[in-house]
Design an enzyme around this catalytic site. Structure first.
Site, short mmCIF file in Angstrom:
data_model
loop_
_atom_site.label_atom_id
_atom_site.label_comp_id
_atom_site.label_asym_id
_atom_site.label_seq_id
_atom_site.Cartn_x
_atom_site.Cartn_y
_atom_site.Cartn_z
N ARG A 175 -10.46 16.81 29.96
CA ARG A 175 -11.73 17.38 30.43
C ARG A 175 -12.23 16.64 31.68
NH1 ARG A 175 -11.91 17.67 24.83
NH2 ARG A 175 -12.31 19.76 24.03
N LYS A 202 -15.35 15.07 22.91
CA LYS A 202 -16.21 16.18 22.51
C LYS A 202 -16.43 16.20 21.00
CE LYS A 202 -16.64 21.22 22.96
NZ LYS A 202 -15.99 22.46 23.49
N HIS A 284 -12.94 23.13 34.47
CA HIS A 284 -12.50 23.13 33.07
C HIS A 284 -11.31 24.06 32.86
CE1 HIS A 284 -12.92 22.36 28.78
NE2 HIS A 284 -12.77 23.66 28.57
N ARG A 287 -7.84 22.87 32.11
CA ARG A 287 -7.46 22.67 30.71
C ARG A 287 -6.85 23.94 30.13
NH1 ARG A 287 -8.17 19.08 26.58
NH2 ARG A 287 -8.85 19.78 24.52
N TRP A 310 -6.95 18.59 20.98
CA TRP A 310 -7.86 19.53 20.33
C TRP A 310 -8.07 19.11 18.88
CZ3 TRP A 310 -4.80 21.47 24.29
CH2 TRP A 310 -5.45 22.25 25.26
N TYR A 319 -4.64 31.17 22.80
CA TYR A 319 -3.45 31.09 23.66
C TYR A 319 -2.21 31.68 22.99
CZ TYR A 319 -6.45 27.48 25.72
OH TYR A 319 -7.50 26.79 26.27
#
Length: 346
Positions: A175, A202, A284, A287, A310, A319
């Site tokens: 990030r 995050k 972003h 990413r 993640w 994805y």
């Protein structure tokens, strides 16, 4: 220097209103000492009486010192393209103009911090009533990733101070704040690893990320530029040697030259000119590009989860459609099951 050591303890040196201030940070950790320095300097500034009243910076200082804030929150405020101004002039429209080009998710994250700062200012009696910035609707399925040709055009147009960080973000999926605030003490080139501390992640969990050869090459090119920061600002002035925070102008100009967006200038009712950015690629999205390129090259989602840090596999399902061939090899696996065969009966 603003930081110096006496034996193993760090001390801060600040000049404020012509007065020289030296204090012990009470720690042997340089990162903690830097935070003590920043908070002390901010509190001294906040205590300075001014006839014009409280400003946006006053409110930010009060919020930062009211409780422990993460480095990500501090980075967000430093990167916010919003001039210091009297709180009476801090309107919803002015904030929306400052962060209007952000994605809905990023817009909502920044506006949450702004709203919290304004509520604190209201409690302190600095403003009469804090009007909240309305949230934007987020679309979980929507995202943008670059093609190879788009990346090559953008790479050719990026200014030199952004090129390494952009290549590193593309190679790691890291990030924006974690990239620009990466410290050398979180890098192990021998093992090809970097770490993100819980307060900077995050999901507020520590992350260890393996590095690709491209990422390692970028890091080797940054060696010797600064003792602490991997991607320091290379310009002149007080920001030299510190992490890059504001990239809006140089970033958008590079995007425009690369054909990935453009600015629209309009005149408001007050006669002032307003600049609105029209484009769908944001930092972003490096990413998203990292994840998309991996999946299209056959990387399993459970492996990608570890490579990009993640916390939840569900975040990667958007994805999955990029690699239908990933599951195609299992299409013929639904074969009849025989109990007799399973028991070894002819």
């Amino acid at each position: 220097m603003s930081l110096y050591q006496v034996e193993e303890t760090w001390y801060v040196y600040i000049t404020h209103n012509g007065e020289r201030i030296r204090r012990s940070a009470g720690t042997t950790d340089k990162k903690a000492a830097q935070r003590f320095h920043d908070e002390l300097k901010a509190s001294l500034w906040a205590e300075t009486a001014r006839p014009s009243g409280r400003t946006w910076k006053d409110a930010c200082v009060a919020w930062l010192t009211a409780a422990t804030r993460s480095e990500s929150d501090r980075y967000t405020l430093r990167a916010l393209d919003y001039d210091d101004r009297p709180l009476s002039e801090c309107t919803v429209d002015s904030f929306e103009e400052a962060i209007g080009e952000k994605s809905p998710a990023t817009f909502n994250r920044i506006s949450t911090i702004i709203n919290a700062i304004l509520r604190l200012a209201e409690k302190k009696g600095w403003i009469e009533k804090a009007k909240s910035i309305p949230k934007r609707q987020e679309r979980a399925a929507g995202y943008r990733f670059l093609t190879l040709e788009e990346w090559q055009r953008l790479d050719a147009e990026l200014p030199e101070h952004l090129k390494p960080a952009a290549k590193f973000s593309l190679a790691t999926g890291l990030r924006q704040s974690n990239t620009f605030c990466l410290r050398w003490n979180k890098v192990d080139l021998r093992r090809k690893m970097i770490w993100v501390e819980p307060e900077d992640a995050k999901a507020h969990k520590p992350i260890g990320l393996p590095l690709s050869d491209d990422a390692v090459e970028v890091l080797r090119g940054q060696i010797g530029q600064d003792e602490e920061w991997v991607f320091p600002y290379k310009g002149k002035g007080r920001k030299a040697g510190k992490p890059i925070v504001k990239i809006k102008t140089s970033w958008q100009k590079a995007l425009e030259r690369a054909g990935l967006g453009h600015a629209v200038i309009s005149e408001g009712p007050d006669g002032k000119k307003h600049r609105k950015w029209v484009g769908d690629f944001r930092w972003h999205d490096f990413r998203h590009t990292f994840a998309s390129w991996h999946v299209m090259s056959g990387t399993p989602l459970e492996v990608l989860q570890k490579l990009g840090g993640w916390s939840d596999m569900r975040m990667l399902m958007k994805y999955a459609h990029l690699a239908p061939e990933y599951i195609a090899g299992y299409a013929n696996n639904a074969k009849p099951w025989s109990q007799k065969a399973a028991m070894g009966v002819a």
